[in-house]
Design an enzyme around this catalytic site. Structure first.
Site, PDB file in Angstrom:
ATOM      1  CE  LYS A 116       1.156  40.577  14.962  1.00 45.03           C
ATOM      2  NZ  LYS A 116       1.451  41.073  13.636  1.00 45.03           N
ATOM      3  CD  GLU A 200      -5.913  44.272  16.052  1.00 48.60           C
ATOM      4  OE1 GLU A 200      -5.031  44.812  16.752  1.00 48.60           O
ATOM      5  OE2 GLU A 200      -5.819  44.193  14.819  1.00 48.60           O
ATOM      6  CG  HIS A 234      -4.440  36.759   7.344  1.00 44.85           C
ATOM      7  ND1 HIS A 234      -5.377  37.779   7.306  1.00 44.85           N
ATOM      8  CD2 HIS A 234      -4.988  35.775   8.084  1.00 44.85           C
ATOM      9  CE1 HIS A 234      -6.434  37.405   8.000  1.00 44.85           C
ATOM     10  NE2 HIS A 234      -6.232  36.199   8.478  1.00 44.85           N
ATOM     11  CD  GLU A 274       2.316  45.264   7.497  1.00 43.79           C
ATOM     12  OE1 GLU A 274       2.845  44.737   6.513  1.00 43.79           O
ATOM     13  OE2 GLU A 274       1.755  44.605   8.396  1.00 43.79           O
ATOM     14  CD  GLU A 292       3.134  43.414  11.622  1.00 40.90           C
ATOM     15  OE1 GLU A 292       3.686  42.931  12.617  1.00 40.90           O
ATOM     16  OE2 GLU A 292       2.942  42.766  10.582  1.00 40.90           O
ATOM     17  CG  ASN A 294       6.576  44.581   8.601  1.00 40.83           C
ATOM     18  OD1 ASN A 294       6.521  43.855   9.585  1.00 40.83           O
ATOM     19  ND2 ASN A 294       5.635  44.605   7.684  1.00 40.83           N
ATOM     20  NE  ARG A 296      10.462  42.293   7.365  1.00 42.56           N
ATOM     21  CZ  ARG A 296       9.393  42.276   6.583  1.00 42.56           C
ATOM     22  NH1 ARG A 296       9.457  42.748   5.362  1.00 42.56           N
ATOM     23  NH2 ARG A 296       8.248  41.792   7.007  1.00 42.56           N
TER      24      ARG A 296
END
Ligand code: ADP
Length: 645
Positions: A116, A200, A234, A274, A292, A294, A296
């Site tokens: 990240k 963050e 989450h 995202e 982030e 992803n 895939r």
């Protein structure tokens, strides 16, 4: 282009990929573990290769065995699905070194987005907004605490190697920082072998909005956004596209940022950027930040497919086969609204505990897209994610699509294991969600109401008892049924772990089920059954358990009194009354030796006589009742001497 594709995955995504690959004329090779020899994805494939033990580390994570299987079966390409090896750059390199095509991005692109902190630095360079925070290498506690003070509370500590919400802690006050940091670091070390964290700004009223991107290695397009704000711990629960309240301006800003992100790493294939969005004051073009990427295909890709008409797996396979991007940004249009709900085998009232078991029955209504990797009769094994299916709908507007989702869930039939179906249904009918007021805290705030178990509906209970006794199938109903002399019959049932006695009366063309607190009239009109005047629901009967698919699924087990008496005799030294009743006769006295199968007593329950027999050879230690006694269910009647070893 390759003509044979190996799918290095299992379950619904393996089946999903195969559906499209097959439609494109590709031969499909499945791989499977010991636990999956009879699984749906194996049955669907043209060829299947066994790759090892049930634990993922012995099979689905064994890149070497998967590549060997591809070479042995003549596969030209490997599709990784999601999870398992899908974001493992070393696997991509090994696949390519073996002369095979990896359906997905380059190892380099995966590495660039893998951590990240590095991904955030890269995105800042590409002019993509990132959440204000510290994502440098320094990990000293006092140093990080000082950064948190600068950022301003509340802050979020995140594992740089994180995923699945692990190693993440929200901190509201400076006094709590040190403890939260220590626990995030130790969780991250345990889960990822890497304790490094970043700090963050914690976005208040956060919404999770992600953008589907697709690249061919040079150019990229975006396929609009998905809103995945409905989360529990989450983890996404219901996803939708497009995002409620999205403006054209913000959509364009997010889409362009996502395309910049993908092109910055020469992205090839399907990916997701995202973003975290501040939903407090409505959506604003400057109110979204990169979280982030992803690298895939995502679990929730179907909602994008339904609103764009694009088959993302088809695009993946075409681009992997060497084609350029199938279309330009201007050719992509949004149409209508789509939802996806993740149906899991889990015990919601027990705190969303994953459940296992045999799916006695599984059926979906018409009009929904159900992506599933299990069928009626399949086992939900403890080795893998207990997802049963994704229930996906598409309607012209959000309001219509949400109604379709609620109805689709209501008409989904699962028997044999507990599921989160009722919870998903409650979410689909949640008023705030209906108004589009989504944020990641919605589920937690309303959790009690969302997981509340409503008392079983009396009609459904009555129908379960009726069907469980086989009365709905009894021959001779139209002639008048007179098998029993007794007007009432008593039955023990188990609902939600509680035992309950009910009584059933059969009359000419129906009868009555007496549930104690309610009596339900049963009638047969020569074609259909009704309960208190309402038509019977669909039921599934198997192994003494009846599942009634009403507005809510209800599972009722009938306890066979004779089984229970026998069980009690075998397992325990105390013979208990299997149901409330009257002791008609006691056949033994203290000190008497009895043989297995000998009759011990007769219990009369609602004019039916039940013999209680010995489950083992034994000596009677004590007789606790006498003929004529009225006893309750579970009352001890006779005690044996303990078995001598
Ligand atoms: P993981 O990779 O572990 O899934 P993410 O970075 O994707 O972690 O974050 C998971 C979820 O945590 C997001 O969907 C969002 O709900 C919440 N979240 C992440 N970052 C923030 C933030 N800065 N402020 C508020 N919530 C956040």
């Amino acid at each position: 282009m390759f003509d044979t594709l190996l799918i290095a995955n299992r379950g619904e995504i393996a089946c999903r990929v195969m559906r499209t690959a097959r439609a494109m004329g590709l031969r499909c090779v499945a791989v499977y573990s010991d636990a999956d020899a009879g699984a749906a994805h194996v049955g669907m494939a043209d060829e299947a290769v066994h790759i090892g033990g049930a634990a993922p580390g012995e099979s689905y994570l064994r890149g070497d065995r998967i590549i060997a299987a591809a070479l042995a079966t003549g596969a030209g390409a490997i599709h990784p699905g999601y999870g398992f090896l899908s974001e493992n750059p070393a696997f991509v390199e090994a696949v390519e070194a073996a002369g095979l095509v990896f359906v997905g991005p380059s190892a380099k692109a995966i590495r660039a987005m893998g951590l990240k902190d590095a991904a955030k630095a890269l995105m800042q360079e590409a002019n993509v907004p990132v959440v204000p925070g510290y994502h440098g290498a320094e990990q000293d506690g006092a140093f990080l605490a000082a950064r948190a003070d600068e950022i301003g509370y509340p802050v979020l500590i995140k594992a740089v190697a994180g995923g699945g919400g692990k190693g993440m802690r929200r901190v509201d006050r400076p006094a709590d920082f040190a403890a939260a940091l220590a626990s995030a670091q130790s969780e991250a070390r345990g889960a990822f072998g890497n304790p490094a964290v970043l700090i963050e700004k914690y976005v208040l009223s956060p919404r999770h909005i992600e953008v589907q991107v697709f690249g061919d290695g040079a150019r990229a397009v975006h396929l609009f956004e998905r809103d995945c704000s409905l989360q529990r711990r989450h983890q996404k629960v219901i996803e939708e596209a497009p995002a409620p309240g999205m403006t054209d301006e913000m959509r364009a800003a997010m889409g362009q940022a996502a395309v910049r992100a993908a092109e910055a790493i020469g992205y090839k294939g399907a990916g997701t950027i995202e973003f975290i969005v501040d939903g407090a004051g409505g959506l604003r073009p400057d109110g979204f930040w990169f979280m982030e990427m992803n690298t895939r295909l995502q679990v929730e890709h179907p909602v994008t497919e339904l609103v764009t008409g694009v088959d993302l797996v088809e695009w993946q396979l075409r681009v992997a086969g060497g084609e350029p991007l199938p279309c330009a940004q201007e050719d992509l249009r949004l149409s209508g609204h789509a939802f996806e709900a993740r149906l899991y085998a889990e015990d919601v009232p027990a705190g969303f505990l994953p459940a296992t078991g045999r799916l006695a029955h599984l059926a979906f209504p018409e009009g929904v897209r159900a992506d599933s990797g299990v069928r009626s009769g399949d086992e939900i094994s403890p080795h893998y994610d207990p997802m049963i299916a994704k229930v996906i709908v598409h309607g012209p507007t959000r309001e219509v699509a949400l109604r379709q989702l609620a109805l689709g869930l209501e008409k989904t039939q699962v028997a044999g294991t507990v599921t989160n179906l009722a919870f998903l249904g409650a979410l689909a009918r949640h008023e705030g969600f209906g108004r589009g007021e989504v944020d990641t805290g919605l589920i937690e705030r309303d959790l009690d109401a969302l997981v509340a178990v409503s008392a079983p509906n009396a009609r459904a209970m009555a129908q379960a008892v009726w069907a469980g006794l086989g009365l709905d199938a009894a021959p001779g109903w139209d002639r008048g049924f007179a098998l029993w002399e007794a007007p009432w019959r008593s039955v023990m049932i188990e609902v939600g772990g509680e035992e309950q006695a009910v009584r059933v009366q059969v009359t000419g063309r129906g009868g009555v089920v007496d549930l104690g607190e309610a009596q339900v009239a049963v009638a047969y009109d020569g074609q259909r059954w009704s309960f208190d005047g309402m038509p019977a629901a669909a039921v599934h009967v198997e192994g003494g358990t009846v599942t009634v698919f009403g507005r809510q699924t209800l599972a009722v087990s009938l306890i066979d009194p004779l089984d229970r008496a026998a069980d009690a005799g075998i397992s325990a030294s105390v013979i208990e009354a299997p149901m409330p009743g009257l002791v008609r006769a006691v056949d033994v006295v203290a000190g008497q030796t009895v043989a297995k199968g000998d009759r011990l007593a007769i219990l009369e329950a609602m004019k039916m006589e039940h013999s209680l027999t010995a489950g083992r050879d034994a000596v009677v230690a004590e007789v606790l009742v006498a003929a004529g006694d009225q006893v309750t269910a579970g009352a001890p009647l006779i005690r044996f001497e303990e078995e001598s070893e």
